[in-house]
Design a protein around this motif. Structure first.
Motif, PDB file in Angstrom:
ATOM      1  N   LEU A   1       0.822  -1.208   0.000  1.00 57.80           N
ATOM      2  CA  LEU A   1       0.000   0.000   0.000  1.00 57.80           C
ATOM      3  C   LEU A   1       0.859   1.262   0.000  1.00 57.80           C
ATOM      4  O   LEU A   1       0.515   2.254  -0.642  1.00 57.80           O
ATOM      5  CB  LEU A   1      -0.921   0.006   1.217  1.00 57.80           C
ATOM      6  CG  LEU A   1      -2.171  -0.879   1.138  1.00 57.80           C
ATOM      7  CD1 LEU A   1      -2.926  -0.832   2.449  1.00 57.80           C
ATOM      8  CD2 LEU A   1      -3.066  -0.442  -0.011  1.00 57.80           C
ATOM      9  N   ASP A   2       1.977   1.224   0.732  1.00 58.41           N
ATOM     10  CA  ASP A   2       2.840   2.401   0.780  1.00 58.41           C
ATOM     11  C   ASP A   2       3.390   2.747  -0.591  1.00 58.41           C
ATOM     12  O   ASP A   2       3.505   3.914  -0.957  1.00 58.41           O
ATOM     13  CB  ASP A   2       3.993   2.162   1.762  1.00 58.41           C
ATOM     14  CG  ASP A   2       3.515   2.106   3.200  1.00 58.41           C
ATOM     15  OD1 ASP A   2       2.417   2.636   3.468  1.00 58.41           O
ATOM     16  OD2 ASP A   2       4.216   1.530   4.037  1.00 58.41           O
ATOM     17  N   GLN A   3       3.739   1.706  -1.349  1.00 57.16           N
ATOM     18  CA  GLN A   3       4.250   1.953  -2.697  1.00 57.16           C
ATOM     19  C   GLN A   3       3.159   2.536  -3.596  1.00 57.16           C
ATOM     20  O   GLN A   3       3.416   3.401  -4.434  1.00 57.16           O
ATOM     21  CB  GLN A   3       4.801   0.660  -3.295  1.00 57.16           C
ATOM     22  CG  GLN A   3       5.550   0.844  -4.608  1.00 57.16           C
ATOM     23  CD  GLN A   3       6.127  -0.456  -5.122  1.00 57.16           C
ATOM     24  OE1 GLN A   3       5.988  -1.509  -4.509  1.00 57.16           O
ATOM     25  NE2 GLN A   3       6.780  -0.409  -6.273  1.00 57.16           N
TER      26      GLN A   3
ATOM     27  N   PRO B   1     -10.843   4.443  -6.241  1.00 56.03           N
ATOM     28  CA  PRO B   1     -11.876   3.399  -6.371  1.00 56.03           C
ATOM     29  C   PRO B   1     -11.363   2.007  -6.022  1.00 56.03           C
ATOM     30  O   PRO B   1     -12.072   1.213  -5.409  1.00 56.03           O
ATOM     31  CB  PRO B   1     -12.269   3.486  -7.853  1.00 56.03           C
ATOM     32  CG  PRO B   1     -11.903   4.881  -8.261  1.00 56.03           C
ATOM     33  CD  PRO B   1     -10.681   5.205  -7.482  1.00 56.03           C
ATOM     34  N   LEU B   2     -10.090   1.726  -6.399  1.00 54.64           N
ATOM     35  CA  LEU B   2      -9.507   0.423  -6.062  1.00 54.64           C
ATOM     36  C   LEU B   2      -9.311   0.286  -4.560  1.00 54.64           C
ATOM     37  O   LEU B   2      -9.580  -0.761  -3.971  1.00 54.64           O
ATOM     38  CB  LEU B   2      -8.164   0.249  -6.786  1.00 54.64           C
ATOM     39  CG  LEU B   2      -8.209   0.185  -8.313  1.00 54.64           C
ATOM     40  CD1 LEU B   2      -6.793   0.178  -8.880  1.00 54.64           C
ATOM     41  CD2 LEU B   2      -8.954  -1.068  -8.771  1.00 54.64           C
ATOM     42  N   TYR B   3      -8.840   1.348  -3.927  1.00 46.21           N
ATOM     43  CA  TYR B   3      -8.586   1.310  -2.494  1.00 46.21           C
ATOM     44  C   TYR B   3      -9.884   1.123  -1.712  1.00 46.21           C
ATOM     45  O   TYR B   3      -9.954   0.325  -0.777  1.00 46.21           O
ATOM     46  CB  TYR B   3      -7.889   2.600  -2.057  1.00 46.21           C
ATOM     47  CG  TYR B   3      -7.632   2.677  -0.578  1.00 46.21           C
ATOM     48  CD1 TYR B   3      -6.478   2.122  -0.027  1.00 46.21           C
ATOM     49  CD2 TYR B   3      -8.540   3.283   0.288  1.00 46.21           C
ATOM     50  CE1 TYR B   3      -6.234   2.180   1.338  1.00 46.21           C
ATOM     51  CE2 TYR B   3      -8.309   3.342   1.650  1.00 46.21           C
ATOM     52  CZ  TYR B   3      -7.153   2.790   2.171  1.00 46.21           C
ATOM     53  OH  TYR B   3      -6.917   2.834   3.517  1.00 46.21           O
TER      54      TYR B   3
ATOM     55  N   ARG C   1     -12.039  -0.697   3.436  1.00 44.52           N
ATOM     56  CA  ARG C   1     -13.180   0.178   3.763  1.00 44.52           C
ATOM     57  C   ARG C   1     -12.756   1.433   4.501  1.00 44.52           C
ATOM     58  O   ARG C   1     -13.391   2.469   4.368  1.00 44.52           O
ATOM     59  CB  ARG C   1     -14.188  -0.603   4.604  1.00 44.52           C
ATOM     60  CG  ARG C   1     -14.841  -1.769   3.859  1.00 44.52           C
ATOM     61  CD  ARG C   1     -15.874  -2.451   4.736  1.00 44.52           C
ATOM     62  NE  ARG C   1     -16.536  -3.543   4.017  1.00 44.52           N
ATOM     63  CZ  ARG C   1     -17.461  -4.317   4.540  1.00 44.52           C
ATOM     64  NH1 ARG C   1     -17.850  -4.116   5.804  1.00 44.52           N
ATOM     65  NH2 ARG C   1     -18.004  -5.277   3.829  1.00 44.52           N
ATOM     66  N   GLU C   2     -11.705   1.366   5.301  1.00 45.60           N
ATOM     67  CA  GLU C   2     -11.305   2.512   6.123  1.00 45.60           C
ATOM     68  C   GLU C   2     -10.381   3.438   5.341  1.00 45.60           C
ATOM     69  O   GLU C   2      -9.369   3.015   4.796  1.00 45.60           O
ATOM     70  CB  GLU C   2     -10.590   2.031   7.384  1.00 45.60           C
ATOM     71  CG  GLU C   2     -10.195   3.173   8.307  1.00 45.60           C
ATOM     72  CD  GLU C   2      -9.453   2.666   9.528  1.00 45.60           C
ATOM     73  OE1 GLU C   2      -9.281   1.433   9.621  1.00 45.60           O
ATOM     74  OE2 GLU C   2      -9.055   3.489  10.352  1.00 45.60           O
TER      75      GLU C   2
END
Length: 934
Positions: free
Chosen positions: A686-688, A705-707, A712-713
């Motif tokens: 996620l950081d990348q 949208p992907l995230y 959810r948070e």
């Protein structure tokens, strides 16, 4: 050669450079610092840390943290991780590469004052000591770095007094407290006391690491294997029970009261005591700076200095040969081998922190000033100033140390310089090089005979001009100092030295004969020869630059050849090999030209253009299927790096690394590859993913949208990033997913947004009248849609109280009223009375293809740039025909009214009823009126 005295100098002004990132704020103060081979890092009252390159001193980036004011900071030996402590006793580990992030925290010392940090040699553990004598360890593993899980910190020892200093030399940890010193074996998990005599005060201790020759990799391996079974604490060993091969480890020096040092073996046995009280009965040296005043030196020289009783509160190694210590009012450099004082200085009265790197000493005073001092020989300093064309400073140093130079040089060169003080008319600036050149040439010829031992074992006697730091290193550590490592035949070395000495003697004799012949030459001829020599030197430098340019071009040809081999049909193994080869060759080229400071900007531009050419070629030959299917980490990382480098330059950035807000985000090149990358790495790192979006802000439109689909948070970090770029499209995706806590966060940032400040470093981001600002009416309407009119009204009241001057359009109140009415009747539907939205939804434009082409030609001619033809077909525009339609399709053909082929040159026909037809369709159907209203 003559042995010149050591001097301390400060000709590198780092204080204004370090304060550049926080000059715009009075709230943030620096609290601590640490230096490594390549970096300087500063802790601050805001909890963030500031990273600088050390050579040259320049700001790299701000690493924002929220753990509280920083009290200590320490870079790991491999320069990949930073350990820091806060005023409330928390310990944090922050990874610097590839992206700065917080990877571990420890609460072992919570609410306690932490006094010191210490990394082990292989950067896998950090030791922490506090005011109560408690010592803990945090273990850094590959899993911690990748944020998979954090190994818990554990307490190793609880000693009887506060920890003053920690020092590590694998596998030993040296601990110095208020009362005693301890040597700890981290493999056997045991520790013992050094000596029997207690003390009371702040005294340091360190390993004397200078010329270690033994390979300790086996010990490090043993230690790492032991980590899995580490106990909660170390066992105490009675004196004499520990057995260590002392020749494998450096000596230990522990400070004692009364200017004394204990010399200790690795077994913790005191070998001897060194007394420096009488040795300190010498005048302090002057720190050589620009415009140093000779009167200060003379005044100090006239004083009588008595023996000094100093408590060496901390001990460090400087110049890989001497011990350095400091108090709040003094700096001390001593030679533990000969038990002599090299020099000391008392010009600072408020020293707070000190660090040493090679022959550099970095200081931070209690009022927040930073200093960088260099320890060097007097002749080296004079030569260095002269070669940097700082002739006035060079003359000042010669006059400051004229008595020492007269004793050591014993020549007329120094007399000519000293006589300048007695002349009524001072020398002009253009005359100083001629005056100083004879002395500098003599000093440089004196230093050239110092033998230099290369890594290959070859000893070079006459090596010409060296880098100042290298020269100090070899003069402080001559060849005999590391003779045990020399694998060359001693007879061959002696033969080289003898031959070189004969050559030097022959040259000296020839020079003496030539000087006797030229005794009667006048001053004008000497000046002419000096100028001719300067011209010849300038021509030599120009030719050297041309040669370097040719070398760079030759070296880059290999990279261009590798880039030319990249093809879309390559398999993963072939592609990975080319990627690794190019990266390796680029690193080799960068390292080989790193010392050429005069050509730094030129070399950077050349290498940057090669990188961009390589990245474009790579992305042009990569398919989206390959990105989705490959598990090769090297390929994914390189594609990500290429995508960022090609597109990141389109965006302005703040000094903290975050993007400026933009009126309109530019669609990046290779957008399809960017989408595939995000889909690939969103579940892996996620950081990348966030780093990619931060560098190329347009990708937030693809990432959010992907995230939201996978997670959810929505984190506070994502809220700040999206608010920072202030893109309406991004916010339209983000806002419906926010919870109440996130909305409160937005309210907290509202004032900074209104003041056009960066949300990460609080610096101003004003760009003029075209600054993209948040549309608060749109924000509130998003709350209406998600939370309903009641919460939206509550938030509107809070926003009005916090920011009374925020402009709110009257349409949002109409939307709230009508939405509330619908809610009361059971219809949870939000009504938007934004006039611009209504206009966009109810009105449209269209343009005849013939007219459109004519408009394009005229505008391109007037504006001298290409025009997008599609702008004449969509949106409210004064070109073409503006209409209010009932249907967006033609009733005859049921196709869109804006179908280019059917529009042709005839366009459309609109009747009073509001229906529109293609004129071509009406001709085909032979219609004369609206078919829907006969």
């Amino acid at each position: 050669m003559q042995e010149f005295p050591y001097v301390l100098s400060e000709y590198e002004e780092i204080n204004p450079l370090l304060y550049k990132p926080i000059n715009s704020t009075q709230r943030i103060k620096y609290t601590c610092f640490n230096t490594s081979l390549n970096y300087i890092i500063l802790g601050s009252t805001s909890g963030s840390i500031y990273l600088f390159s050390r050579k040259p001193c320049s700001f790299i980036q701000l690493i924002p943290l929220s753990q509280g004011p920083v009290s200590r900071v320490l870079i790991s030996p491999d320069e990949k991780t930073v350990a820091l402590t806060t005023t409330r006793g928390a310990v944090c580990l922050v990874a610097l590469k590839p992206t700065p992030k917080l990877i571990a925290t420890s609460a072992e010392h919570i609410h306690e004052q932490i006094n010191c940090l210490c990394w082990n040699d292989n950067s896998s553990e950090v030791y922490v000591g506090d005011e109560n004598g408690k010592i803990s360890v945090m273990v850094l593993s590959i899993f911690t770095v990748n944020s998979m899980f954090q190994a818990p910190a554990c307490t190793l020892m609880n000693l009887d007094s506060a920890v003053v200093q920690l020092c590590f030399s694998s596998p030993f940890l040296l601990v110095s407290t208020i009362t005693r010193c301890y040597i700890c074996d981290t493999v056997q998990e045991q520790y013992k006391q050094i000596g029997n005599k207690a003390r009371n005060g702040e005294f340091g201790a360190c390993f004397y690491k200078t010329n270690l020759t033994e390979d300790k990799s086996t010990l490090v391996t043993q230690k790492e294997e032991k980590l899995a079974n580490r106990q909660d604490s170390f066992d105490f060993i009675p004196e004499g029970n520990a057995k260590v091969q002392e020749e494998n480890f450096p000596q230990i020096f522990c400070a004692r009261p009364g200017s004394r040092l204990w010399e200790v073996s690795a077994n913790g046995i005191v070998m001897k005591t060194h007394q420096f009280k009488e040795a300190l009965a010498v005048p302090p040296v002057v720190i050589c700076r620009p415009n140093v005043r000779k009167s200060i030196y003379q005044k100090q020289a006239e004083q009588t200095w008595l023996a000094q009783s100093i408590n060496f509160s901390h001990l460090f190694v400087v110049a890989e040969k001497y011990l350095f210590s400091y108090t709040s009012t003094g700096l001390y450099i001593i030679d533990p081998i000969t038990a002599t004082v090299v020099l000391w200085n008392n010009e600072f009265s408020n020293i707070n922190f000190a660090e040493t790197i090679k022959n550099k000493i970095y200081l931070m005073t209690t009022n927040g000033e930073f200093h960088c001092l260099s320890l060097s020989f007097l002749d080296s300093l004079i030569s260095r100033l002269y070669n940097k064309k700082k002739y006035n400073e060079c003359l000042e140093i010669c006059l400051l140390y004229k008595e020492q130079l007269r004793k050591l040089v014993n020549s007329t060169e120094i007399n000519n310089i000293c006589d300048i003080e007695n002349k009524l008319q001072p020398f002009r600036d253009d005359e100083l090089p001629t005056l100083l050149h004879p002395l500098v040439a003599l000093l440089e010829s004196n230093s050239k005979i110092v033998p230099k031992k290369l890594e290959s074992g070859i000893v070079v006697v006459n090596r010409g001009n060296l880098d100042a730091q290298d020269e100090e290193h070899f003069r402080c550590n001559p060849v005999s100092h590391c003779s045990s490592q020399n694998k060359e035949d001693p007879n061959q070395t002696e033969l080289k030295l003898e031959n070189e000495t004969v050559n030097n003697l022959t040259t000296d004799c020839a020079n003496e004969t030539r000087e006797e012949k030229d005794t009667n030459c006048n001053t004008a001829e000497e000046t002419c020869e000096s100028k001719n020599a300067e011209v010849a030197e300038a021509e030599e430098e120009m030719n050297s630059s041309k040669t370097i340019t040719q070398r760079i071009q030759t070296d880059l040809e290999t990279i261009y050849a590798l880039v030319g081999n990249i093809r879309s049909s390559m398999d993963e193994d072939e592609l990975e090999k080319i990627i690794l080869d190019i990266d390796w060759k680029m690193d080799v080229i960068k390292d080989s030209y790193e010392a050429l400071t005069e050509l730094t900007s030129f070399i950077y531009e050349v290498l940057r253009s090669v990188e961009l050419y390589y990245f474009n070629a790579l992305l042009e030959n990569i398919s989206m299927q390959l990105i989705q299917s490959t598990d090769n980490e090297n390929i994914v990382k390189q594609i990500t790096k290429a995508f960022i480098n090609i597109n990141a330059q389109s965006y302005r950035r703040c000094t903290c690394g975050n993007p400026y807000p933009s009126n309109e985000l530019v669609e990046p090149k290779f957008l399809g590859l960017g989408r595939s990358l995000l889909k690939k790495i969103i579940n892996e790192d996620l950081d990348q993913s966030i780093n990619l979006c931060n560098k190329v802000p347009y990708m937030w439109r693809e990432y959010l949208p992907l995230y939201i689909e996978h997670h959810r948070e929505v984190t506070n970090e994502i809220v700040r990033e999206c608010l920072q770029i202030r893109d309406d499209f991004v916010l339209s995706i983000l806002l419906p997913s926010l919870d109440r806590q996130n909305w409160n966060l937005i309210a907290a940032y509202a004032k900074e947004l209104q003041n056009e400040q960066c949300l990460f470093c609080e610096k101003s981001m004003k760009k003029g009248n075209n600054e993209a600002l948040l549309n608060w009416a749109a924000v509130i309407y998003e709350i209406v849609k998600k939370e309903g009119p009641e919460i939206a009204m509550t938030y509107l009241v809070k926003l009005e109280k916090a920011l009374p001057n925020v402009p709110i359009d009257k349409n949002i109140f109409q939307s709230l009223i009508f939405t509330k009415l619908l809610y009361q009747h059971g219809m949870k539907c939000a009504i938007n009375f934004n006039s611009s939205n209504l206009e966009l939804s109810e009105h449209n434009t269209m343009c005849s293809t013939k007219i459109r082409d004519q408009l394009v030609q005229v505008l391109e001619k007037d504006l001298n740039k290409p025009i997008n033809r599609n702008i004449f077909g969509n949106g409210p525009h004064h070109w073409g025909m503006h209409y209010q339609n009932k249907l967006s399709t033609c009733p005859c053909c049921t196709l869109s009214l804006q179908t280019p082929v059917l529009l042709g040159n005839n366009g459309i026909a609109i009747f009073s009823c509001g229906h529109a037809y293609h004129v071509n369709c009406m001709i085909e159907k032979k219609l004369t009126g609206c078919n829907l209203h006969p």
